[in-house]
Design a protein around this motif. Structure first.
Motif, PDB file in Angstrom:
ATOM      1  N   GLU A 114       1.226  -1.289  -0.112  1.00  0.00           N
ATOM      2  CA  GLU A 114       0.107  -0.140   0.002  1.00  0.00           C
ATOM      3  C   GLU A 114       1.086   1.214  -0.140  1.00  0.00           C
ATOM      4  N   ASN A 118       0.958   4.858  -3.020  1.00  0.00           N
ATOM      5  CA  ASN A 118       1.162   5.496  -2.457  1.00  0.00           C
ATOM      6  C   ASN A 118       2.199   6.880  -2.642  1.00  0.00           C
ATOM      7  N   GLY A 121       1.311   7.157  -6.714  1.00  0.00           N
ATOM      8  CA  GLY A 121       0.825   8.142  -7.431  1.00  0.00           C
ATOM      9  C   GLY A 121       1.095   9.247  -6.669  1.00  0.00           C
ATOM     10  N   ARG A 236      -2.281   5.018  -5.590  1.00  0.00           N
ATOM     11  CA  ARG A 236      -3.034   5.800  -4.391  1.00  0.00           C
ATOM     12  C   ARG A 236      -3.043   7.273  -4.518  1.00  0.00           C
ATOM     13  N   PHE A 237      -3.917   7.819  -3.652  1.00  0.00           N
ATOM     14  CA  PHE A 237      -4.041   8.785  -3.526  1.00  0.00           C
ATOM     15  C   PHE A 237      -4.566   9.281  -2.026  1.00  0.00           C
ATOM     16  N   ASP A 238      -4.101   8.434  -1.761  1.00  0.00           N
ATOM     17  CA  ASP A 238      -4.540   8.636   0.150  1.00  0.00           C
ATOM     18  C   ASP A 238      -3.519  10.400   0.137  1.00  0.00           C
ATOM     19  N   ARG A 239      -4.710  10.834   0.529  1.00  0.00           N
ATOM     20  CA  ARG A 239      -3.755  12.196   0.711  1.00  0.00           C
ATOM     21  C   ARG A 239      -3.002  12.521   1.915  1.00  0.00           C
ATOM     22  N   GLU A 241      -1.736  10.189   4.127  1.00  0.00           N
ATOM     23  CA  GLU A 241      -0.495   8.519   3.848  1.00  0.00           C
ATOM     24  C   GLU A 241       0.121  10.033   3.177  1.00  0.00           C
ATOM     25  N   GLN A 242       0.232  10.738   1.627  1.00  0.00           N
ATOM     26  CA  GLN A 242       0.752  11.247   0.914  1.00  0.00           C
ATOM     27  C   GLN A 242       1.391  12.407   1.748  1.00  0.00           C
TER      28      GLN A 242
END
Length: 513
Positions: A114, A118, A121, A236-239, A241-242
């Motif tokens: 996962e 990210n 992304g 993924r573009f998990d805000r 996390e990024q």
């Protein structure tokens, strides 16, 4: 007695935990937490070294085709564009590559896929604007149209290579370096084949920038051959996390951008203030150095997962690892400098033809930087493992200012050779600055005086064939390398851990005795 400097300071990164509070006890075991990690890192380094040495031969062939076909001036333009794209890629990366290696090492194996998604992304968001900025710089600088378009093409290729490296990130942290070595060797094969095809077709400068695009696509296609456990991930573009990754990586990004600017500054300055011919000599030497410059990076890249976990859990283990890496870097750096002393000029003539003969003197100087580059990467990665990114910003900023002064003084007076001296002085300055900061955090982590003496003895003997003018250059270089390693083995220069890792039976016998 432990001094204050032996105790690492608190990291500069936000006070958020690097790992989840509760470990995942159901996940597969993490190789980094076992006693096998050290041996696998040494063996992985050997696999990567073998791949890179084989790739080096291919890289020399690629450089020979490029330089001979394009000529001095056009080769200088090619290297200038590739340096500009490299700077843009470093800016776009925002330190994510280094942060990814550290974060993946600190995460349980079950959470790494996962995180890779990210990271992918994030790279897809950051790189296109940076490539556009590089193209705008080429326009503003007044580069010819083929260089401007080439910047856009090479930038697209750099994006594809970045995507491939995202997919491969777990291989490095799980110490599966044989597969990485295969992919890296394949990259060199594809690059050589494409360059040879373009040369056979009589292509001009612009199509050569497209080689990086095809290479990136081939790398992505080859990954399932060595990574069969779900090799690809969707971005993924998990805000949350990024943003967390960015908060950790931005200080490192500033340091890396300064380092990349510092490393490429000389040739960019030469493209603006020196003649195309002198820029071509420097660029030809730099092109010949490219594969050699990758060697310290692969050594540190293989060891980075261990440095990260030791930086979090066990500083004594970290000191031990750094001292061992220092020894390997010094042995490799001295061996390369000795071997290049006699073959630099002939090598540049083989690569580029007689027109590049003067670049041999540039390469002979430039190769001296490899030892300092290796130590910079080891010590810089150690500071990063300790969360001391801001120390790297300080040291790289000071070194950037220093190399600008060196280049400003030496390039106008001595042209390409002045640029080479400026680069070596800059690398030496950067190494001293980084060690200064590391010593304040961890105390003494250099190699012992006894090791330095053994290296000096082996090097003194190895110089002898280089001084015999009647020997062919290649023979003298080979004999020098054999004497250096042979005498070094006799006087105990090679660390015993290397022998144990390459000969597990010997290690088991020693442990049982």
């Amino acid at each position: 007695m432990t001094s204050e400097s032996d105790t690492p300071a608190e990291p500069d990164t936000p006070a958020e935990p690097d790992t989840p509070a509760e470990p995942d006890t159901t996940a597969e075991p993490d190789i980094l937490q076992t006693g096998e990690a050290g041996g696998r890192i040494i063996r992985g380094s050997m696999w990567r070294l073998i791949g890179n040495v084989a790739g080096l031969a291919l890289g020399i062939g690629t450089a020979a085709l490029l330089l001979r076909h394009l000529g001095v001036a056009e080769s200088g333009r090619y290297v200038t564009v590739m340096s500009l794209v490299s700077i843009a890629a470093t800016i776009a990366d925002l330190g994510v590559t280094n942060t990814a290696g550290r974060e993946l090492a600190l995460r349980p194996p079950s959470q790494r896929r996962e995180l890779v998604a990210n990271i992918l992304g994030l790279r897809l968001l950051l790189m296109p604007p940076a490539i556009l900025l590089a193209v705008c710089f080429a326009l503003v600088a007044g580069y010819p149209s083929r260089m401007v378009i080439g910047t856009a093409i090479a930038g697209a290729g750099s994006l594809l290579v970045s995507v491939a490296h995202s997919f491969m990130a777990r291989m490095a942290v799980e110490l599966r370096n044989a597969g990485w070595a295969v992919i890296d060797f394949a990259r060199q094969v594809v690059t050589l084949a494409l360059v040879a095809l373009l040369v056979a077709l009589g292509a001009h400068l612009l199509p050569f920038f497209g080689v990086l695009v095809v290479t990136g696509l081939v790398l992505i296609a080859l990954i399932p051959a060595v990574e069969r456990n779900q090799p690809y991930v969707m971005p993924r573009f998990d805000r949350a996390e990024q943003l967390r990754l960015l908060r950790v990586s931005v200080p490192m990004a500033v340091a890396l951008v300064l380092n990349e600017l510092y490393f490429r500054l000389v040739i960019v300055l030469m493209s603006l203030v020196s003649s195309p011919r002198q820029t071509g000599y420097y660029g030809g030497s730099l092109r010949a150095m490219d594969s050699l410059i990758e060697l310290p990076g692969l050594l540190v890249g293989v060891a980075m997962p261990l440095l990260a976990t030791a930086g979090r859990d066990d500083h004594d283990r970290l000191r031990y690892a750094v001292r061992g890496l220092n020894q390997v870097a010094v042995i490799g750096g001295v061996a390369i400098v000795l071997g290049t002393a006699r073959i630099a000029a002939p090598l540049m003539q083989v690569i580029g033809g007689h027109a590049f003969g003067p670049a041999g003197g540039v390469l002979r100087i430039q190769v001296g930087a490899l030892l300092f580059i290796a130590l910079c990467q080891i010590w810089g990665s150690t500071l990063f493992a300790l969360g001391r990114q801001r120390d790297l910003i300080l040291t790289n900023a000071l070194a950037l200012a220093a190399v600008a002064v060196y280049a400003g003084v030496l390039v106008p007076a001595f042209n390409a050779q002045g640029g080479a001296v400026a680069g070596v002085c800059g690398d030496a300055t950067l190494a001293a600055l980084i060690y200064w900061r590391l010593h304040r955090r961890m105390g003494y982590v250099l190699f012992s005086p006894g090791f330095a003496l053994r290296v000096a003895i082996a090097a003194a003997v190895a110089v002898v064939p280089l001084l015999i003018s009647g020997l062919p250059n290649l023979v003298a270089a080979v004999l020098s390398g054999i004497l250096f390693l042979g005498v070094g083995e006799l006087v105990g220069m090679v660390p015993p851990e290397v022998h144990d890792a390459l000969n597990p039976r010997r290690a088991r016998r020693a442990a049982g005795s």
